[in-house]
Structure formats: structure tokens, C-alpha cells
Design a protein around this motif. Sequence first.
Motif, short mmCIF file in Angstrom:
data_model
loop_
_atom_site.label_atom_id
_atom_site.label_comp_id
_atom_site.label_asym_id
_atom_site.label_seq_id
_atom_site.Cartn_x
_atom_site.Cartn_y
_atom_site.Cartn_z
N ALA A 109 0.83 -1.21 0.00
CA ALA A 109 0.00 0.00 0.00
C ALA A 109 0.86 1.25 0.00
N ALA A 110 1.94 1.25 0.76
CA ALA A 110 2.83 2.42 0.79
C ALA A 110 3.49 2.64 -0.58
N ASP A 111 3.90 1.55 -1.23
CA ASP A 111 4.48 1.68 -2.57
C ASP A 111 3.47 2.23 -3.57
N LEU A 112 2.25 1.70 -3.53
CA LEU A 112 1.21 2.17 -4.45
C LEU A 112 0.85 3.63 -4.18
N LEU A 113 0.80 4.00 -2.90
CA LEU A 113 0.51 5.39 -2.56
C LEU A 113 1.60 6.32 -3.08
N ALA A 114 2.86 5.91 -2.92
CA ALA A 114 3.96 6.73 -3.44
C ALA A 114 3.89 6.86 -4.95
N ALA A 115 3.56 5.78 -5.65
CA ALA A 115 3.46 5.84 -7.10
C ALA A 115 2.32 6.76 -7.54
N ALA A 116 1.18 6.67 -6.85
CA ALA A 116 0.05 7.53 -7.21
C ALA A 116 0.36 8.99 -6.94
N LEU A 117 1.04 9.28 -5.84
CA LEU A 117 1.38 10.67 -5.53
C LEU A 117 2.41 11.22 -6.52
N ARG A 118 3.37 10.39 -6.93
CA ARG A 118 4.35 10.85 -7.92
C ARG A 118 3.70 11.08 -9.28
N ALA A 119 2.59 10.37 -9.53
CA ALA A 119 1.87 10.59 -10.79
C ALA A 119 1.04 11.86 -10.78
N GLY A 120 0.97 12.55 -9.63
CA GLY A 120 0.26 13.82 -9.57
C GLY A 120 -1.10 13.76 -8.95
N ALA A 121 -1.51 12.63 -8.39
CA ALA A 121 -2.83 12.52 -7.79
C ALA A 121 -2.84 13.16 -6.41
N PRO A 122 -3.92 13.81 -6.02
CA PRO A 122 -4.02 14.30 -4.64
C PRO A 122 -4.05 13.14 -3.65
N VAL A 123 -3.86 13.47 -2.40
CA VAL A 123 -3.74 12.42 -1.40
C VAL A 123 -5.02 11.60 -1.30
N ASP A 124 -6.19 12.28 -1.27
CA ASP A 124 -7.43 11.53 -1.11
C ASP A 124 -7.71 10.64 -2.31
N GLN A 125 -7.47 11.13 -3.53
CA GLN A 125 -7.67 10.30 -4.71
C GLN A 125 -6.67 9.15 -4.77
N ALA A 126 -5.44 9.41 -4.34
CA ALA A 126 -4.45 8.33 -4.28
C ALA A 126 -4.86 7.26 -3.29
N MET A 127 -5.40 7.68 -2.17
CA MET A 127 -5.86 6.71 -1.17
C MET A 127 -7.01 5.87 -1.71
N VAL A 128 -7.92 6.50 -2.46
CA VAL A 128 -9.04 5.75 -3.05
C VAL A 128 -8.52 4.72 -4.05
N ALA A 129 -7.55 5.12 -4.87
CA ALA A 129 -6.99 4.18 -5.85
C ALA A 129 -6.30 3.01 -5.17
N VAL A 130 -5.55 3.29 -4.12
CA VAL A 130 -4.86 2.21 -3.40
C VAL A 130 -5.86 1.30 -2.71
N ALA A 131 -6.90 1.88 -2.13
CA ALA A 131 -7.92 1.07 -1.46
C ALA A 131 -8.64 0.17 -2.45
N ASP A 132 -8.95 0.68 -3.65
CA ASP A 132 -9.59 -0.15 -4.66
C ASP A 132 -8.67 -1.26 -5.15
N ALA A 133 -7.38 -0.98 -5.22
CA ALA A 133 -6.44 -2.00 -5.70
C ALA A 133 -6.21 -3.09 -4.67
N LEU A 134 -6.22 -2.74 -3.38
CA LEU A 134 -5.92 -3.73 -2.34
C LEU A 134 -7.16 -4.45 -1.85
N ALA A 135 -8.24 -3.69 -1.61
CA ALA A 135 -9.43 -4.23 -0.96
C ALA A 135 -9.03 -4.82 0.39
N GLY A 136 -9.79 -5.75 0.92
CA GLY A 136 -9.43 -6.39 2.18
C GLY A 136 -9.53 -5.44 3.36
N PRO A 137 -9.01 -5.85 4.51
CA PRO A 137 -9.10 -5.01 5.72
C PRO A 137 -8.37 -3.68 5.58
N LEU A 138 -7.17 -3.71 4.99
CA LEU A 138 -6.43 -2.46 4.84
C LEU A 138 -7.10 -1.55 3.83
#
Length: 233
Positions: free
Chosen positions: A98-127
Motif C-alpha cells: 500500500a505504501a508503494d502504491l501510494l507513493a506511485a500515485a502521488l508521484r503521478a500527480g494525484a491528490p492524497v485523497d484520490q491516491a488513497m481511493v486508488a490504493v484502497a480499490d487496488a488492495l481491498a481487504g481489511p487495509l
Amino acid sequence: MAGTRAMLPPAVRPVTALATRRRLARLSDSPPPEPDLSRLVRPVAVLSGLAVLVIGGGWLSVPLAIAAAVGVDRALRRIEPPSVRRRRLRAAADLPLAADLLAAALRAGAPVDQAMVAVADALAGPLGSRLSRVARALRLGAEPAEAWRHLDAVPGGERLAAAAIRSAASGAALAGAATRLADDLRAGRSAAAEAAARRAGVLIVLPLGLCFLPAFILAGLVPVIVAVLGDVL
């Protein structure tokens, strides 16, 4: 359903199938309902106290019975349910990714909340569900400390939350901190695995040593002791 799917354009069918698989995966991530055993804690504690009172007999055993009931109640309430433990361990295992995906999304220019949504959709599960709560709180305008507290229950999540709070306060980039956190978590996991392997090696040899020790005493020391005592006596 088959007729409706046949009417869809070819480019839409894979997207629909992917969305269906994601919904099914999210449904499968939800743990089955387990019986609520917390209601049995107090009756078990009371029965323990009564057992101590009956075994001890007399009024002098009343303080011991009360202490036993309180101790059993506290001990049982500290036991972590299996479902909670499984979800906690899975969230901790998914945190480096999740930390790696968040870093990649932020480096791509996504805001923090949108990056978190993308990471949450990619991981699913409890985290993923916890990250969705963080993103939802950020979108609603919550303070960073309040929004990121949803990760406090995840081992290592407090470090990501602290880095995000510092980033929101100082304006520092969060991507670098997320990448370093992922590397640290993986290194810590590797060190823990190596320590567990060494500990397992010691535990495997221990029964063998316990088997050889009586044989050494009986075959090596006992004859010498018997011979010395025979000469002395």
C-alpha cells in the motif's frame, strides 16, 4: 443476463467483468459472522470466583474469590478474537504494498485523497477498507490527525499516519516517506523471519538434547559414580 452481455460492445465487456470480479472479491473479503463470546466473559469470571469460594470454604476465601473473578474477567477480555487477529495480520502484510502504491500515485500527480481511493480499490481487504475511511474523512474536510487515525490499529500504520500528518503540516512530499516506510517494513519483516528461523532451529535441537541427556547420565555418569562408591564403601 447472457443476452444483455451479448448486446454490450466488446470494449465494455472486459470492464464489466472486471468490475464484477472486484465486487465479488470485496464480498469475499468480509469475514463470516462469528458468535459473540464477549457475553460469556462475565459468567465465566463469576463461576471462577464461586469455584474458588467453594474450594476454599469460609469467609476467608472471599477476597481470593473476588480476586480470581476479576483476574479471569480481565484475562478473557484481553484475548484477541481469531477474526480480528486474521484481519490485523493481513492488513499488516498489505501495508508495504500500500505504501508503494501510494507513493506511485502521488508521484503521478494525484491528490492524497484520490491516491488513497486508488490504493484502497487496488488492495481491498481489511487495509483497503481502512484506507477508504481515511480518504472519505479527508474529502469531508477532517483534520489529518483525525483522518489518519483509522490506521492506528494496523501494525506500522501509525508510521504512515505520522508521515502524512507531517506532510500536511509542513508541505513536504509524502511519496518519499511512503517509499522509505515500505522499505523499512520489508526489512523488518525479513529480519523477523530470519530470527524466527534461528529460533526454530534451536527449538528443533532442544528435544534431541533432552533425549540424549538422560542417556549420557545413565551410560556415562552412573557407572562412574557406582564404581567410586563401591571402592569407598
